[in-house]
Design an enzyme around this catalytic site. Structure first.
Site, mmCIF file in Angstrom:
data_model
loop_
_atom_site.group_PDB
_atom_site.id
_atom_site.type_symbol
_atom_site.label_atom_id
_atom_site.label_comp_id
_atom_site.label_asym_id
_atom_site.label_seq_id
_atom_site.Cartn_x
_atom_site.Cartn_y
_atom_site.Cartn_z
ATOM 1 N N ASP A 45 -41.394 -30.875 -24.255
ATOM 2 C CA ASP A 45 -40.937 -29.842 -23.444
ATOM 3 C C ASP A 45 -41.391 -29.959 -21.893
ATOM 4 O O ASP A 45 -42.491 -29.823 -21.497
ATOM 5 C CB ASP A 45 -41.768 -28.201 -23.840
ATOM 6 C CG ASP A 45 -41.125 -27.031 -23.309
ATOM 7 O OD1 ASP A 45 -40.345 -27.212 -22.226
ATOM 8 O OD2 ASP A 45 -41.517 -26.116 -23.622
ATOM 9 N N THR A 110 -29.162 -38.749 -9.507
ATOM 10 C CA THR A 110 -27.919 -38.347 -9.450
ATOM 11 C C THR A 110 -27.192 -38.648 -8.102
ATOM 12 O O THR A 110 -28.007 -38.787 -7.156
ATOM 13 C CB THR A 110 -28.073 -36.734 -9.760
ATOM 14 O OG1 THR A 110 -26.678 -35.920 -9.229
ATOM 15 C CG2 THR A 110 -29.122 -36.169 -9.000
ATOM 16 N N TYR A 134 -31.392 -28.341 -7.121
ATOM 17 C CA TYR A 134 -31.010 -29.652 -8.192
ATOM 18 C C TYR A 134 -31.479 -30.856 -7.521
ATOM 19 O O TYR A 134 -32.081 -31.613 -8.139
ATOM 20 C CB TYR A 134 -29.542 -29.357 -8.830
ATOM 21 C CG TYR A 134 -29.442 -30.421 -9.652
ATOM 22 C CD1 TYR A 134 -30.216 -30.680 -10.753
ATOM 23 C CD2 TYR A 134 -28.378 -31.368 -9.307
ATOM 24 C CE1 TYR A 134 -29.789 -31.800 -11.583
ATOM 25 C CE2 TYR A 134 -27.869 -32.396 -10.039
ATOM 26 C CZ TYR A 134 -28.621 -32.906 -11.289
ATOM 27 O OH TYR A 134 -28.245 -33.972 -12.058
ATOM 28 N N LYS A 138 -34.327 -33.574 -8.032
ATOM 29 C CA LYS A 138 -34.049 -34.964 -8.775
ATOM 30 C C LYS A 138 -34.525 -36.118 -7.574
ATOM 31 O O LYS A 138 -35.090 -36.937 -8.082
ATOM 32 C CB LYS A 138 -32.431 -35.175 -8.865
ATOM 33 C CG LYS A 138 -32.084 -34.259 -10.073
ATOM 34 C CD LYS A 138 -32.651 -34.742 -11.369
ATOM 35 C CE LYS A 138 -32.133 -35.910 -11.729
ATOM 36 N NZ LYS A 138 -32.580 -36.252 -13.310
#
Length: 297
Positions: A45, A110, A134, A138
Site C-alpha cells: 500500500d 512520465t 501529478y 513524479k
C-alpha cells in the site's frame, strides 16, 4: 533470482509479470493483495509508505521494479498528499532499501515532468518544469530515487495503453461503438506507447551486461495528436473487424475540453539515448497500435 514488481495490477505491471518471468521468480504486489485474474499476491500500500520496508525485508528481492503510481491526473490537484505519498515518498523508501541492499531498482516516470512548451523531442538532460500536482509528484519521485544513491533505471514514458485496463484506446473503442461522432483534442502531441513495449524493454535492459544506471526515455517512436491517435485506432479497428463502423472524429482545441489539471501540449520524448545505450530498436507507434488491436481482435 527473485524479481519484486510493485503495481502488478496496472497496465504496465500486468505486462511486466509476463516479460520478467524468464529472469526468475516474479513476486507481484497490489494494494488489495489480489491480481486481475483473481489470484493472490503480496500486499503493498503506497498510501502507507512505512509498511514497505517490512515487505522488502521479507521478500529479499534481487531486482525491484516499481510500476505502482498515483495516476489520476485531475484528481491529484485536490488529492495532493496521496499523490506525493505514492509517487515520491514510497519510491524513495524503496530506492533507499535497494541502495542499501545493492539491488537494482527500476522506476517509471512520465512526460508530465516537462511543461510541454517544447518544439523538439525532450532529452533526458533538459530541465523539468511540471505543470501540476501529478507531474510534480513524479518529478520528486525521480529525485528521491536518484538521491538514494543505488543503481537505478528511471524510464520516462508517455501515453501508455494496452488491450486491458483503463486507457485512451479502450475508451475510444467503447464510445466509438456507441456514437456516430466524437470530438477529440488535436493540439496535444505525443507518442502512444504500448504497455507491452515498456515491459519488454525493461526486461531487455535488466539483462544488459553494462550495469547502467540513470534516466532514459522509453516510448515508441514518432508522434501524433490525440485526434490523430483516435483516427488511427478507428481505422485499424475497422480493418481488423473490432468495430463494424467508425464515428467521425472532429478535431478540437484543449480549451474546448477544460480539465482541472493542465496537460503538456508537447509530450514527445527523445528516445535515442535508450536505443544507443541498450542496443534496442524502438518501433513506430503505429506498429504498436496494430499489435494491440490485433490482440483485441
Amino acid at each position: 533470482m527473485t524479481v519484486l514488481v510493485f503495481g502488478g495490477n496496472g497496465q504496465v505491471g500486468q505486462e511486466l509479470l509476463r516479460a520478467l518471468a524468464p529472469l526468475g521468480q516474479v513476486v507481484a504486489t497490489t494494494r488489495s493483495g489480489v491480481l486481475p485474474d483473481g489470484s493472490a499476491c503480496e500486499v503493498a500500500d503506497f498510501n502507507q509508505p512505512d509498511s514497505l520496508h517490512a515487505l522488502l525485508d521479507r521478500v529479499r528481492p534481487d531486482i525491484v521494479v516499481n510500476a505502482a503510481a498515483y495516476t489520476a491526473v485531475d484528481k491529484a490537484e485536490q488529492d495532493v498528499e496521496d499523490a506525493f505519498r505514492a509517487n515520491a515518498e514510497s519510491p524513495g523508501i524503496i530506492a533507499r532499501w535497494c541502495a542499501a541492499a545493492g539491488v537494482p531498482f527500476v522506476h517509471y516516470s512520465t512526460d508530465y515532468v516537462f511543461d510541454g512548451e517544447g518544439t523538439a523531442p525532450y532529452r533526458e538532460d533538459q530541465p523539468t518544469a511540471p505543470l501540476g500536482v501529478y507531474g510534480t509528484s513524479k518529478r520528486d519521485g525521480e529525485d528521491a530515487v536518484r538521491a538514494a544513491g543505488g543503481r537505478h533505471l528511471i524510464f520516462r514514458t508517455a501515453w501508455v495503453y494496452a488491450s486491458h485496463g483503463a486507457n485512451f484506446l479502450r475508451t475510444m473503442l467503447r464510445v466509438g461503438a456507441e456514437r456516430d461522432a466524437l470530438r477529440v483534442v488535436a493540439d496535444q502531441v505525443g507518442t502512444p506507447t504500448p504497455a507491452a513495449l515498456i515491459a519488454d524493454v525493461t526486461a531487455e535492459a535488466l539483462q544488459h551486461t553494462g550495469g547502467l544506471s540513470g534516466t532514459w526515455h522509453l516510448t515508441a517512436s514518432g508522434q501524433t495528436s490525440w485526434h490523430g491517435f483516435a483516427e488511427a485506432i478507428f481505422a485499424e479497428a475497422l480493418a481488423r473487424g473490432v468495430l463494424a463502423k467508425v464515428p467521425s472524429v472532429e478535431a478540437i482545441a484543449s480549451a474546448e475540453y477544460p480539465t482541472p489539471a493542465k496537460r503538456p501540449s508537447w509530450s514527445v520524448l527523445d528516445n535515442n539515448k535508450l536505443q544507443q545505450d541498450f542496443g534496442i530498436a524502438l518501433p513506430a507507434w503505429q506498429d504498436g497500435l496494430k499489435r494491440v488491436i490485433g490482440e483485441i481482435a
